[in-house]
Scaffold this active site. Structure first.
Site, short mmCIF file in Angstrom:
data_model
loop_
_atom_site.label_atom_id
_atom_site.label_comp_id
_atom_site.label_asym_id
_atom_site.label_seq_id
_atom_site.Cartn_x
_atom_site.Cartn_y
_atom_site.Cartn_z
N LYS A 234 -14.18 1.57 -5.94
CA LYS A 234 -12.77 1.34 -6.71
C LYS A 234 -12.86 0.43 -6.87
CE LYS A 234 -7.30 1.32 -7.45
NZ LYS A 234 -6.52 1.35 -6.59
N ASP A 239 -4.42 -3.70 -12.06
CA ASP A 239 -3.76 -2.64 -11.72
C ASP A 239 -2.29 -3.13 -12.04
OD1 ASP A 239 -2.24 -0.05 -11.44
OD2 ASP A 239 -2.54 -0.02 -9.02
N LYS A 246 4.51 -1.89 -12.13
CA LYS A 246 4.76 -2.24 -10.97
C LYS A 246 5.83 -3.35 -11.12
CE LYS A 246 0.56 -1.97 -8.54
NZ LYS A 246 0.69 -0.96 -7.14
N ASP A 257 -8.04 -4.98 -6.82
CA ASP A 257 -7.79 -3.97 -7.04
C ASP A 257 -8.99 -3.15 -6.93
OD1 ASP A 257 -6.42 -1.49 -6.20
OD2 ASP A 257 -5.87 -0.81 -8.13
N ASP A 316 0.71 5.04 -11.76
CA ASP A 316 -0.05 3.94 -10.15
C ASP A 316 -0.65 4.30 -9.45
OD1 ASP A 316 -0.01 1.31 -9.35
OD2 ASP A 316 2.19 1.35 -8.58
N GLU A 318 -3.17 5.87 -9.64
CA GLU A 318 -4.67 5.93 -10.50
C GLU A 318 -6.08 5.88 -9.98
OE1 GLU A 318 -3.33 2.60 -10.09
OE2 GLU A 318 -5.19 1.80 -9.52
N ARG A 320 -6.97 6.84 -7.20
CA ARG A 320 -7.60 7.94 -6.99
C ARG A 320 -8.03 9.12 -8.00
NH1 ARG A 320 -1.71 9.99 -4.17
NH2 ARG A 320 -1.72 7.96 -4.17
N1 BES Z 1 -3.63 -0.50 -6.21
C1 BES Z 1 -2.40 0.33 -5.65
C2 BES Z 1 -2.04 -0.28 -4.11
C3 BES Z 1 -2.60 -0.96 -3.51
C4 BES Z 1 -0.75 -1.77 -3.50
C5 BES Z 1 -3.01 -1.44 -2.29
C6 BES Z 1 -0.87 -2.86 -2.63
C7 BES Z 1 -3.03 -2.61 -1.68
C8 BES Z 1 -1.62 -3.01 -2.06
C9 BES Z 1 -2.18 1.51 -6.01
O1 BES Z 1 -3.42 2.50 -6.88
C10 BES Z 1 -1.51 1.99 -6.19
O2 BES Z 1 -0.46 1.38 -6.87
N2 BES Z 1 -0.93 3.39 -5.39
C11 BES Z 1 0.53 3.86 -5.39
C12 BES Z 1 0.49 4.95 -5.01
C13 BES Z 1 1.67 5.80 -5.12
C14 BES Z 1 1.96 5.44 -6.90
C15 BES Z 1 1.63 6.85 -4.97
C16 BES Z 1 1.29 3.01 -3.90
O3 BES Z 1 0.64 2.36 -3.11
O4 BES Z 1 2.04 2.62 -4.07
ZN ZN Z 2 -5.24 0.55 -7.93
MG MG Z 3 -1.70 1.52 -8.94
#
Ligand code: BES
Ligand code: ZN
Ligand code: MG
Length: 469
Positions: A234, A239, A246, A257, A316, A318, A320
């Site tokens: 990734k 992000d 966020k 990210d 968010d 994104e 996947r």
């Molecule tokens: N990059 C983030 C995941 C992340 C956040 C990894 C904090 C490590 C620390 C990812 O893109 C994300 O924002 N995921 C969301 C998914 C949700 C919207 C289903 C998350 O984990 O909150």
């Molecule tokens: Zn992310």
């Molecule tokens: Mg995200």
């Protein structure tokens, strides 16, 4: 002669390791019993230890002067139950100079590795004046092997630590070209609107709001006839969350990210440097998840490369989306193994904390090998289930699938199950949900960008695809 590549491969390593030299200061590791034994064998040294408050506690360092006022030796405390990376403390605790492990180190390779990993500093924006210590590589430890692992880890850390203003999709591409050039690998990059023409709609959708063009970086290396191993990382360079912005506390670390991509480039270096018997492919979907008038929106329905339609429940989620298009491409040639690494979910961190990447894989053998390799390399990972029944949590009323699950339960699992839909032909797919960050320093593990799971993966791949001689 091919023209020299303008792209550099220069991770911050590893002249901390040197070959045998005269005059290296010996370092003796000891536990409390060994210290006590000094009382009989070397009374003056015992007294010096006592006077200086050295009790052989974990990570304690005692500098022992010579008669002439120089540094004669070093005692290093092991405490009661030394962690494998404890010797990494030497990298930050010793003054500049050249040292050699003398005695008491149960696993010299691990000690040397911890020292090298612990010597890492991120100095791109602020040089540290002071020189670090160096270590003589002991007999029986493979210097080239330790260097390749340390270089791969340092590369991953450098890329993660570099903030997004200097690490956009272009700079990530440049870094990928640097790794590729070093090992004479081929690179193909599909950028911007070409992503639409060549059918990577989700990489384009996630990245289109940024003035920095999204792209798919595609590196290949090795004999076409060798077993095909494909790494996917990734590469979200920042992000923001997109329109589902966020909150600031959650955005603070999001330069990391692209940690999956950074780690895969580090692993690719290890594999190519070792010359493993594989046809390696590295795919990095890279984009900036930004906010702008043309950003993709919650409720948008995206086409994907695989033909599955995806409802955007949350912009968010994104990672996947970009990974799904890259995985679909990886799967088209049906490699033996696909491994992806991604800073994919906060949920994986809630479940396992910052140190333990979650891994998902249907193959019990590979999972067990990886868990064991992680323990052996002190790069632990933990398996979580691809629990099929949870896939229904991703049901959409208007598209084939939604990119988030309703209640948010089992978030790391549902993210993995989302991506599973895009891998069909490939025998073994393994997904790692990593943190790529270390919140505070520990021996051998400086604070900041971190290599996660790639030393474990390298060990597994090295044993499966050893160089044939
Ligand atoms: N990059 C983030 C995941 C992340 C956040 C990894 C904090 C490590 C620390 C990812 O893109 C994300 O924002 N995921 C969301 C998914 C949700 C919207 C289903 C998350 O984990 O909150
Ligand atoms: Zn992310
Ligand atoms: Mg995200």
């Amino acid at each position: 002669m091919p023209a020299a590549s303008p792209y550099a491969f220069n991770p911050t390593v590893t002249d901390c390791l040197v070959e045998k030299t005269k005059g290296a200061v010996p370092v003796a590791a000891m536990d409390k019993a060994a210290l006590k034994a000094l009382k009989k064998s070397d009374k003056p040294l015992f007294r010096w230890a006592e006077a200086a408050g050295f009790t052989a506690g974990a990570g304690q360092v005692l500098l022992v002067p010579s008669d002439k006022g120089g540094l004669e030796r070093v005692l290093f405390g092991l405490g009661d139950d030394p962690a494998p990376f404890l010797p990494g403390k030497l990298a930050t605790a010793l003054p500049a100079g050249t040292y050699a492990l003398e005695s008491g180190f149960a696993d010299p390779r691990m000690a040397v590795l911890a020292f090298c990993l612990g010597s890492y500093r991120f100095e791109r924006y602020r040089k540290q004046a002071k020189d670090g210590p160096r270590l003589v590589c002991p007999d029986g430890v493979d210097l080239a092997e330790v260097r390749r692992i340390a270089a791969g880890a340092a590369l991953a850390r450098d890329l993660v630590n570099t903030p997004a203003n200097d690490m956009g999709p272009q700079e990530l591409e440049d870094a990928a070209r640097g790794v590729a050039a070093r090992h004479k690998a081929r690179v193909k990059v599909i950028r911007g609107d070409a992503l639409l023409k060549q059918n990577f709609p989700m990489i384009h959708a996630v990245g289109r709001a940024s003035p920095r063009e999204p792209r798919l970086i595609d590196i290949t290396w090795g004999k076409a006839s060798a077993p095909k191993v494909t790494l996917v990382g990734k590469g979200i360079v920042f992000d923001t969350g997109g329109l589902d912005l966020k909150p600031s506390s959650n955005m603070r670390l999001m330069k990391k990210d692209m940690g999956g991509a950074a780690n895969m480039l580090g692993l690719a270096h290890m594999i190519m440097d070792a010359g493993l018997d594989v046809r390696l492919r590295v795919l990095i979907p890279s984009a900036e998840n930004a906010v702008s008038g043309n950003a993709f929106r919650p409720s948008d329905i995206l086409q994907s490369r695989k033909g599955i339609t995806v409802e955007v429940g949350n912009t968010d989620a994104e990672g996947r989306l970009v990974l799904a298009d890259a995985l679909a491409l990886a799967d088209e040639e049906g490699p033996e193994i696909i491994v992806d690494l991604a800073t994919l979910t906060g949920a994986a961190r809630v479940a396992l904390g910052p140190d333990l990447p979650a891994v998902f894989c249907h193959d019990d053998l590979l999972s067990a090998e990886l868990m064991a390799a992680g323990a052996a390399e002190n790069d632990p990972v933990w398996r979580l289930p691809l629990y099929g029944p949870y896939a229904r949590l991703l049901d959409s009323k208007v598209a084939d699938i939604c990119n988030i699950s309703g209640g948010g339960f089992g978030g790391a699992i549902t993210a993995a199950l989302f991506m599973e839909k895009f891998v069909e032909k490939t025998k073994i797919w393994l997904h790692g949900d990593i943190f790529a960050w270390r919140p505070s320093a520990e021996p051998g593990r400086p604070e900041g960008g971190e290599a996660h799971a790639i030393r474990a993966l390298f060990r597994v791949l090295s044993s499966r695809y050893a160089v044939k001689s």
